[in-house]
Design a protein around this motif. Sequence first.
Motif, mmCIF file in Angstrom:
data_model
loop_
_atom_site.group_PDB
_atom_site.id
_atom_site.type_symbol
_atom_site.label_atom_id
_atom_site.label_comp_id
_atom_site.label_asym_id
_atom_site.label_seq_id
_atom_site.Cartn_x
_atom_site.Cartn_y
_atom_site.Cartn_z
ATOM 1 N N SER A 58 -58.305 6.263 54.233
ATOM 2 C CA SER A 58 -57.126 6.392 53.378
ATOM 3 C C SER A 58 -55.832 6.048 54.114
ATOM 4 N N LYS A 59 -55.891 5.923 55.463
ATOM 5 C CA LYS A 59 -54.715 5.688 56.300
ATOM 6 C C LYS A 59 -53.718 6.834 56.206
ATOM 7 N N SER A 60 -54.210 8.012 55.803
ATOM 8 C CA SER A 60 -53.387 9.211 55.756
ATOM 9 C C SER A 60 -54.029 10.268 56.629
ATOM 10 N N THR A 61 -53.225 10.957 57.418
ATOM 11 C CA THR A 61 -53.761 12.001 58.295
ATOM 12 C C THR A 61 -53.806 13.354 57.603
ATOM 13 N N LYS A 62 -53.071 13.500 56.488
ATOM 14 C CA LYS A 62 -52.918 14.800 55.809
ATOM 15 C C LYS A 62 -52.437 15.839 56.825
ATOM 16 N N THR A 63 -51.555 15.403 57.703
ATOM 17 C CA THR A 63 -51.055 16.273 58.759
ATOM 18 C C THR A 63 -49.534 16.155 58.856
ATOM 19 N N LEU A 64 -48.877 17.297 58.995
ATOM 20 C CA LEU A 64 -47.434 17.341 59.211
ATOM 21 C C LEU A 64 -47.178 17.609 60.691
ATOM 22 N N GLY A 65 -46.224 16.909 61.267
ATOM 23 C CA GLY A 65 -45.884 17.105 62.675
ATOM 24 C C GLY A 65 -44.696 18.039 62.827
ATOM 25 N N LEU A 66 -44.750 18.870 63.839
ATOM 26 C CA LEU A 66 -43.668 19.818 64.101
ATOM 27 C C LEU A 66 -43.498 19.967 65.603
ATOM 28 N N VAL A 67 -42.316 19.692 66.106
ATOM 29 C CA VAL A 67 -42.009 19.903 67.514
ATOM 30 C C VAL A 67 -40.921 20.971 67.596
ATOM 31 N N LEU A 68 -41.286 22.107 68.164
ATOM 32 C CA LEU A 68 -40.330 23.211 68.295
ATOM 33 C C LEU A 68 -39.479 22.984 69.539
ATOM 34 N N PRO A 69 -38.158 22.949 69.376
ATOM 35 C CA PRO A 69 -37.279 22.609 70.506
ATOM 36 C C PRO A 69 -37.052 23.771 71.453
ATOM 37 N N ARG A 70 -38.145 24.438 71.823
ATOM 38 C CA ARG A 70 -38.078 25.577 72.727
ATOM 39 C C ARG A 70 -39.343 25.624 73.564
ATOM 40 N N SER A 71 -39.272 26.295 74.699
ATOM 41 C CA SER A 71 -40.471 26.509 75.499
ATOM 42 C C SER A 71 -41.327 27.575 74.832
ATOM 43 N N ALA A 72 -42.588 27.653 75.231
ATOM 44 C CA ALA A 72 -43.484 28.665 74.669
ATOM 45 C C ALA A 72 -42.944 30.073 74.920
ATOM 46 N N GLU A 73 -42.337 30.293 76.062
ATOM 47 C CA GLU A 73 -41.776 31.609 76.394
ATOM 48 C C GLU A 73 -40.717 32.014 75.368
ATOM 49 N N GLU A 74 -39.820 31.096 75.050
ATOM 50 C CA GLU A 74 -38.752 31.384 74.099
ATOM 51 C C GLU A 74 -39.293 31.603 72.693
ATOM 52 N N LEU A 75 -40.309 30.823 72.323
ATOM 53 C CA LEU A 75 -40.876 30.945 70.981
ATOM 54 C C LEU A 75 -41.435 32.344 70.747
ATOM 55 N N GLN A 94 -51.964 25.509 51.234
ATOM 56 C CA GLN A 94 -52.066 25.384 49.769
ATOM 57 C C GLN A 94 -52.211 23.930 49.347
ATOM 58 N N LYS A 95 -51.527 23.052 50.039
ATOM 59 C CA LYS A 95 -51.522 21.628 49.684
ATOM 60 C C LYS A 95 -52.572 20.827 50.449
ATOM 61 N N GLN A 96 -53.415 21.526 51.205
ATOM 62 C CA GLN A 96 -54.508 20.904 51.968
ATOM 63 C C GLN A 96 -53.983 19.924 53.030
ATOM 64 N N TYR A 97 -52.928 20.361 53.693
ATOM 65 C CA TYR A 97 -52.391 19.635 54.839
ATOM 66 C C TYR A 97 -52.595 20.461 56.100
ATOM 67 N N ASP A 98 -52.717 19.784 57.225
ATOM 68 C CA ASP A 98 -52.747 20.446 58.518
ATOM 69 C C ASP A 98 -51.354 20.378 59.141
ATOM 70 N N LEU A 99 -51.140 21.225 60.146
ATOM 71 C CA LEU A 99 -49.866 21.232 60.863
ATOM 72 C C LEU A 99 -50.146 20.996 62.342
ATOM 73 N N LEU A 100 -49.639 19.884 62.864
ATOM 74 C CA LEU A 100 -49.780 19.568 64.281
ATOM 75 C C LEU A 100 -48.493 19.995 64.978
ATOM 76 N N MET A 101 -48.611 21.012 65.838
ATOM 77 C CA MET A 101 -47.424 21.623 66.413
ATOM 78 C C MET A 101 -47.401 21.461 67.927
ATOM 79 N N SER A 102 -46.198 21.249 68.443
ATOM 80 C CA SER A 102 -46.005 21.196 69.880
ATOM 81 C C SER A 102 -44.645 21.815 70.189
ATOM 82 N N SER A 103 -44.414 22.154 71.442
ATOM 83 C CA SER A 103 -43.108 22.664 71.855
ATOM 84 C C SER A 103 -42.554 21.770 72.951
#
Length: 346
Positions: A58-75, A94-103
């Motif tokens: 489908s050329k779709s990852t069904k994934t949302l990207g999120l980069v938290l602008p903090r270190s893991a300690e701060e989070l 609910q919408k059948q998407y995944d969340l790819l998260m990094s800091s």
Amino acid sequence: MPSVTIKDVARLAGVSPSTVSRVISNHPRISKATAEKVRQAMETLGYHPNMTAKKLVSKSTKTLGLVLPRSAEELFANPFFSEVLRGMLACANQKQYDLLMSSANNPKEEMETVTRMVLGRQVDGMILIKPRKADPVIEKLLALDFPFVVLGRSLEHPDVPAVNNDNIAAAFDATVHLINQGHRRIGFVSGPPELVVSGDRLAGYQKALSQAKLPLRDEWVIASDILPKNGFHAVSMVMNAPDRPTAFVVSDDVVAFGMIRELVGAGYQIPEDVSVVGFNNIVLSELSNPPMTTVDIGIYHLGYQTARHLIRILQGEKVPEPNVTVPHRLVIRQSVRFLPHVDDSL
């Protein structure tokens, strides 16, 4: 034991393998009865679709990207991030998407991580939290014409999709509450000055003072990072001056806790000597001693609406407005003292 295939599901459901594929893809032309029959067969056989292969086709990852602008300690130190994540994950699930998260520990790392996610086709869209002034990540995503939503707002690009509070109005309301309680010497503890939200809340504080014809004292405006250790020391110099504030608006509850700890350690009582209004209404604000007056910005809803806004864009839905505003409310507790008369001896 051989793995269950799509043909096994089709055979049990009495349909073709292509029909099973359409059910997995939520094709609109498949009847509810057929879809239910296929899903029942999948459950009976313990079949799980190969989502990786499906995404490649489908050329779709069904994934949302999120980069938290903090270190893991701060989070982990600030409940704001966990609560906003809870809202995002609820909507994504609910919408059948995944969340790819990094800091990221710094702006350079944030840019590198976002670039890797986008150019590596790991995600369909990006979520940016608390953007900076002249944020290079926003400029990069605009240049790549890649879908994204900001939790906060872009100072330079007001039309980019965003979910935010009216932070000017929120800080205005917090400051007016102190003024209405008789306070005339009010300090302000800001977040990091490079963040747009910090500037907005400072503007709301300044607006309230101006409307009440109260002077703005630059030495009473203190920039602090969003970590407890900074709240411990942010107001020491101000409070040691003979002409000191009787109250503070603090841009984050966690910083306010640190500030209160510093004040109590120095012999001040809350609210008898110093009144405090925080921001975010995290759970601990109600459990603090005394319970803290704070601005509830709807953290969970900010996260939920940000993910929802991005998914609607990705799915091609018509979005009436690029900017969504989550309402705020002032939660009044016991950390503010009423001053029947302006007492300059405090």
